[in-house]
Design an enzyme around this catalytic site. Structure first.
Site, mmCIF file in Angstrom:
data_model
loop_
_atom_site.group_PDB
_atom_site.id
_atom_site.type_symbol
_atom_site.label_atom_id
_atom_site.label_comp_id
_atom_site.label_asym_id
_atom_site.label_seq_id
_atom_site.Cartn_x
_atom_site.Cartn_y
_atom_site.Cartn_z
ATOM 1 N N ILE A 207 -1.722 -12.308 -3.837
ATOM 2 C CA ILE A 207 -1.965 -10.755 -3.955
ATOM 3 C C ILE A 207 -3.302 -10.615 -3.724
ATOM 4 O O ILE A 207 -4.135 -11.077 -4.460
ATOM 5 C CB ILE A 207 -1.392 -10.009 -5.255
ATOM 6 C CG1 ILE A 207 -0.024 -10.470 -5.857
ATOM 7 C CG2 ILE A 207 -1.600 -8.529 -5.065
ATOM 8 C CD1 ILE A 207 0.207 -9.614 -6.990
ATOM 9 N N HIS A 208 -3.419 -9.731 -2.635
ATOM 10 C CA HIS A 208 -4.965 -9.301 -2.113
ATOM 11 C C HIS A 208 -5.034 -7.844 -1.782
ATOM 12 O O HIS A 208 -6.405 -7.525 -1.742
ATOM 13 C CB HIS A 208 -5.529 -10.357 -1.362
ATOM 14 C CG HIS A 208 -5.133 -10.277 0.013
ATOM 15 N ND1 HIS A 208 -4.254 -10.767 0.587
ATOM 16 C CD2 HIS A 208 -5.648 -9.684 1.030
ATOM 17 C CE1 HIS A 208 -4.011 -10.677 1.798
ATOM 18 N NE2 HIS A 208 -5.016 -9.867 2.307
#
Ligand code: UD1
Ligand code: UDP
Length: 363
Positions: A207-208
């Protein structure tokens, strides 16, 4: 023909590697290139490792811009690339890939200096203007001369925006060229033996995106839902630098959660290939899971890569953590769709791009 190839952030390195190989494969050295690293990503595990693993030559220049706000980073890349062009020479073409700040910043500089912009992965659209990447895509495509696309949908988006069809070339996906070239050389990461991973006995999470990582409650919700409904399997989470801060703040400890540093390409894709499922908000990873036939959940409300959902193994489930459970139930009931490989994602996109550029230069 002289080309500047621009790369700045992790997914760029994976996309340019085959383009440089294709230039080197030309029989008559028709293209002379310089590789410009903007320095947007700079840690070894976000940059250097990709050059080593994918045999990318050392950049001719590193603009060393580092992090900053959107404007600071974009502005800094523009000032430094413009100076480089003024101090050295102006190429015939500036080739940019993807949708990061380095892509947009260098294309603006080049276009204003009368240098033609070639955009690899042009035309994809999320239609979500809250994403910095969507602005980067639209701005870059508004000043591009040669549009190289990964899908027919991208061609259509460009035509709908007034681009003349002779300038648009559907060539396939250079990120998949890299996967095709290296898929037999993937490397088991250290964590494989240390926590006894095996095919299909773990979930892989990345997740970014700011919309996810800048929202503590959402991040907490994602992790809790995934861990609760993962059938007691391990969850391996290589943490992007942007995500690190929220992870430290949340202090989530769970016996099945393994937080690790960002991984090298060969180790990461070894984990993708063998995962029960990949849960992500990355764009590139949804393309790789599609080609490897690995189930994938995307934690976003929209995607600029619709073929990963309509043709591939990806499910776009939105950003409500409660949406995760029904998809994991479906996965463990062995009801996930099979998926196919999108057209021209065959390992030869970079060769097509370089052949087209050589041809255009001879006209
Ligand atoms: C960028 C791209 C995004 C892409 C992602 C790939 C833009 C607007 N965003 O997001 O589209 O999906 O790269 O990973 O271009 N940092 C480090 N070390 C590094 C790199 C970054 O610590 O090597 C930290 C810095 O604090 C930096 C922050 O991460 O400020 C964000 O980096 P940045 O390049 O601005 O954006 P990404 O979130 O990585
Ligand atoms: N990747 C990697 N190591 C990791 C996470 C991702 O090598 O720990 C690779 C992944 O295989 C893909 C690319 O990085 O090729 C995707 O980059 P990212 O998710 O940062 O960017 P996006 O595609 O979302 O722009």
């Amino acid at each position: 023909m002289r080309i500047d190839i621009i790369a700045g952030a992790r997914p760029n390195f994976i996309k340019i590697a085959p383009i440089i190989s294709a230039i080197k494969d030309l029989k008559n050295n028709e293209i002379e290139y310089r590789l410009i690293h903007t320095g947007q990503h700079y840690d070894n595990n976000m940059s250097g490792t990709f050059f080593q693993q994918l045999n990318i030559p050392t950049p001719d220049y590193n603009l060393e811009v580092g992090g900053g706000t959107q404007a600071e980073q974009t502005g800094s890349i523009m000032v430094r690339y413009e100076k480089l062009l003024n101090d050295s020479f102006k190429p015939d073409v500036c080739l940019v890939v993807g949708d990061v700040n380095s892509t947009m910043a260098c294309s603006i500089v080049a276009a204003k200096m009368g240098i033609k912009v070639a955009h690899v992965e042009s035309g994809i659209r999320s239609n979500d203007w809250s994403m910095p990447e969507e602005i980067n895509r639209i701005v870059t495509d508004s000043i591009t001369s040669y549009f190289f696309t990964t899908s027919i949908t991208a061609n259509k988006n460009l035509v709908d925006q007034g681009v003349s069809s002779e300038k648009i070339f559907f060539v396939g996906n250079t990120m998949i060229d890299t996967l095709e070239k290296f898929k037999s050389k993937l490397i088991k990461p250290d964590i494989w033996d240390s926590i006894k991973l095996d095919k299909n006995n773990y979930l892989l999470l990345t997740i970014h995106r700011p919309a996810n990582v800048d929202d503590d409650e959402k991040m907490k919700g994602y992790l809790e839902e995934i861990l609760e409904h993962s059938n007691n399997l391990s969850v391996v989470f290589p943490v992007h630098p942007r995500t690190q801060k929220v992870i430290e703040k949340l202090k989530i400890n769970h016996k099945n959660l393994y937080l690790v540093e960002p991984m090298g390409y060969l180790q990461f894709n070894y984990l993708v290939k063998n995962a029960k499922i990949v849960i992500t908000d990355s764009g590139g990873i949804t393309e790789e899971t599609t080609v490897m036939g690995v189930p994938c959940i995307t934690l976003r409300d929209n995607t600029e890569r619709p073929e990963t959902v309509t043709v591939g193994t990806n499910e776009l489930i939105g950003t409500n953590p409660l949406s995760i459970k029904p998809f994991l139930v479906k996965l463990f009931d062995e009801k996930w769709k099979k998926g196919e490989i999108p057209d021209l994602w065959d390992g030869f996109a970079a060769k097509r791009i370089i052949d087209i550029l050589v041809n255009l230069n001879q006209q």
